[in-house]
Write a protein that holds these residues in place. Structure first.
Motif, PDB file in Angstrom:
ATOM      1  N   ALA A  11       0.890  -1.120  -0.049  1.00 33.83           N
ATOM      2  CA  ALA A  11      -0.138  -0.092  -0.024  1.00 33.83           C
ATOM      3  C   ALA A  11       0.852   1.359  -0.139  1.00 33.83           C
ATOM      4  CB  ALA A  11      -0.880  -0.035   1.104  1.00 33.83           C
ATOM      5  N   LYS A  12       0.185   2.279  -0.758  1.00 30.31           N
ATOM      6  CA  LYS A  12       1.135   3.558  -0.809  1.00 30.31           C
ATOM      7  C   LYS A  12       1.219   4.200   0.626  1.00 30.31           C
ATOM      8  CE  LYS A  12       1.176   5.891  -4.948  1.00 30.31           C
ATOM      9  NZ  LYS A  12       0.788   6.896  -5.845  1.00 30.31           N
ATOM     10  N   VAL A  13       2.305   4.827   1.007  1.00 32.48           N
ATOM     11  CA  VAL A  13       2.432   5.300   2.154  1.00 32.48           C
ATOM     12  C   VAL A  13       2.152   6.693   1.982  1.00 32.48           C
ATOM     13  CG1 VAL A  13       4.115   5.992   4.060  1.00 32.48           C
ATOM     14  CG2 VAL A  13       4.442   3.750   2.850  1.00 32.48           C
ATOM     15  N   GLU A  14       1.161   7.064   2.938  1.00 32.90           N
ATOM     16  CA  GLU A  14       0.503   8.506   2.940  1.00 32.90           C
ATOM     17  C   GLU A  14       1.426   9.204   3.486  1.00 32.90           C
ATOM     18  OE1 GLU A  14      -2.530   9.430   2.197  1.00 32.90           O
ATOM     19  OE2 GLU A  14      -2.902   7.508   1.335  1.00 32.90           O
ATOM     20  N   PRO A  15       1.386  10.582   2.892  1.00 35.76           N
ATOM     21  CA  PRO A  15       2.539  11.767   3.462  1.00 35.76           C
ATOM     22  C   PRO A  15       1.855  12.045   4.882  1.00 35.76           C
ATOM     23  CG  PRO A  15       1.834  12.164   1.286  1.00 35.76           C
ATOM     24  CD  PRO A  15       0.782  11.125   1.740  1.00 35.76           C
ATOM     25  N   ALA A  16       2.964  12.376   5.551  1.00 39.91           N
ATOM     26  CA  ALA A  16       2.573  12.746   6.870  1.00 39.91           C
ATOM     27  C   ALA A  16       1.911  14.172   6.864  1.00 39.91           C
ATOM     28  CB  ALA A  16       3.879  12.880   7.842  1.00 39.91           C
ATOM     29  N   PHE A  38      11.390  15.379   9.629  1.00 41.15           N
ATOM     30  CA  PHE A  38      11.234  15.869   8.204  1.00 41.15           C
ATOM     31  C   PHE A  38      11.774  14.972   7.213  1.00 41.15           C
ATOM     32  CE2 PHE A  38      10.536  19.501  10.843  1.00 41.15           C
ATOM     33  CZ  PHE A  38       9.727  20.371  10.374  1.00 41.15           C
ATOM     34  N   LEU A  39      12.639  13.969   7.532  1.00 38.30           N
ATOM     35  CA  LEU A  39      13.502  13.257   6.771  1.00 38.30           C
ATOM     36  C   LEU A  39      13.058  11.843   6.667  1.00 38.30           C
ATOM     37  CD1 LEU A  39      17.083  14.157   7.889  1.00 38.30           C
ATOM     38  CD2 LEU A  39      15.626  15.122   6.048  1.00 38.30           C
ATOM     39  N   ARG A  40      11.651  11.686   7.057  1.00 31.22           N
ATOM     40  CA  ARG A  40      11.118  10.254   7.055  1.00 31.22           C
ATOM     41  C   ARG A  40      10.681  10.024   5.596  1.00 31.22           C
ATOM     42  NH1 ARG A  40       7.316  11.095  11.766  1.00 31.22           N
ATOM     43  NH2 ARG A  40       8.829  11.492  13.551  1.00 31.22           N
ATOM     44  N   ALA A  41      10.488   8.759   5.291  1.00 31.49           N
ATOM     45  CA  ALA A  41       9.910   8.501   3.822  1.00 31.49           C
ATOM     46  C   ALA A  41       8.474   8.923   3.606  1.00 31.49           C
ATOM     47  CB  ALA A  41      10.030   7.272   3.724  1.00 31.49           C
ATOM     48  N   ASN A  42       7.639   9.287   4.589  1.00 33.73           N
ATOM     49  CA  ASN A  42       6.532   9.506   4.519  1.00 33.73           C
ATOM     50  C   ASN A  42       5.933  11.113   4.358  1.00 33.73           C
ATOM     51  OD1 ASN A  42       6.928  10.058   7.186  1.00 33.73           O
ATOM     52  ND2 ASN A  42       5.118   8.923   7.684  1.00 33.73           N
ATOM     53  N   VAL A  43       7.502  11.925   4.381  1.00 33.21           N
ATOM     54  CA  VAL A  43       7.204  13.343   4.488  1.00 33.21           C
ATOM     55  C   VAL A  43       7.124  13.664   2.827  1.00 33.21           C
ATOM     56  CG1 VAL A  43       8.094  15.443   5.197  1.00 33.21           C
ATOM     57  CG2 VAL A  43       8.048  13.592   6.639  1.00 33.21           C
ATOM     58  N   ARG A  56      12.763  19.312   1.561  1.00 30.56           N
ATOM     59  CA  ARG A  56      13.495  20.395   1.121  1.00 30.56           C
ATOM     60  C   ARG A  56      13.466  21.716   1.740  1.00 30.56           C
ATOM     61  NH1 ARG A  56      15.809  19.294  -3.836  1.00 30.56           N
ATOM     62  NH2 ARG A  56      14.798  17.330  -4.956  1.00 30.56           N
ATOM     63  N   ALA A  57      12.383  22.184   2.082  1.00 29.82           N
ATOM     64  CA  ALA A  57      12.225  23.463   2.796  1.00 29.82           C
ATOM     65  C   ALA A  57      12.837  23.426   4.334  1.00 29.82           C
ATOM     66  CB  ALA A  57      10.792  23.679   2.963  1.00 29.82           C
ATOM     67  N   ALA A  58      12.780  22.067   4.864  1.00 27.87           N
ATOM     68  CA  ALA A  58      13.202  22.178   6.233  1.00 27.87           C
ATOM     69  C   ALA A  58      14.961  21.931   6.025  1.00 27.87           C
ATOM     70  CB  ALA A  58      12.931  20.760   6.812  1.00 27.87           C
ATOM     71  N   LEU A  59      15.273  21.004   5.016  1.00 29.00           N
ATOM     72  CA  LEU A  59      16.805  21.103   4.817  1.00 29.00           C
ATOM     73  C   LEU A  59      17.462  22.595   4.390  1.00 29.00           C
ATOM     74  CD1 LEU A  59      17.094  17.610   3.303  1.00 29.00           C
ATOM     75  CD2 LEU A  59      18.013  18.431   5.427  1.00 29.00           C
ATOM     76  N   LYS A  60      16.671  23.234   3.370  1.00 26.60           N
ATOM     77  CA  LYS A  60      16.966  24.599   3.090  1.00 26.60           C
ATOM     78  C   LYS A  60      17.199  25.426   4.372  1.00 26.60           C
ATOM     79  CE  LYS A  60      15.959  28.349  -0.177  1.00 26.60           C
ATOM     80  NZ  LYS A  60      15.187  28.602  -1.183  1.00 26.60           N
TER      81      LYS A  60
END
Length: 139
Positions: A21-26, A46-51, A57-61
């Motif tokens: 099943a597709k993982v829903e974004p957080a 912010f680095l989890r697969a479901n984000v 990108r905004a968090a890493l920036k």
């Protein structure tokens, strides 16, 4: 043939199994707002697969815009600012002009040099009879 039958059976079993099943974004409510993040904040959420990728990108920036990531270590080869030109000194210009006239003489001078080398006889090695144009004949 046992290899092919086994391969065929495994292939059919893999096709019949349900796709994961597709993982829903957080949900954005689970994550703190990106604007509130600081260097000490926990960015692991912010680095989890479901984000969503844009949120990651905004968090890493936000994290990498911290001045602590903008410190040069001095080991960079091209650390100098090459956009500022110091200019060429008069002494260096004279040297360059001399090199230009030596390496690339004007066309008129080149023609004179070519004519002079054609008119000048080539030196011969002494005692080598194969190089003599008019060999002496002793009688």
């Amino acid at each position: 043939m046992s290899f092919l039958t086994r391969w065929s059976r495994l292939k059919r079993e893999a096709d019949t199994q349900a796709a994961p099943a597709k993982v829903e974004p957080a949900a954005p409510a689970e994550l703190p707002p990106v604007d509130s993040l600081t260097f000490e904040s926990d960015f692991a959420a912010f680095l989890r697969a479901n984000v969503e990728e844009s949120v990651k990108r905004a968090a890493l920036k936000k994290l990498l815009h911290d001045p602590r990531f903008n410190v040069m270590d001095g080991l960079d080869t091209y650390i100098d600012d090459y956009t500022q030109n110091e200019g060429v000194s008069e002494e260096m210009l004279k040297t360059l002009e001399h090199a230009r006239s030596t390496l690339f003489p004007p066309a008129a001078q080149t023609e004179e040099t070519a004519r002079a080398t054609q008119d000048t006889p080539k030196p011969q090695a002494e005692g080598d009879p194969t190089l003599d144009v008019n060999p002496r004949q002793d009688t």
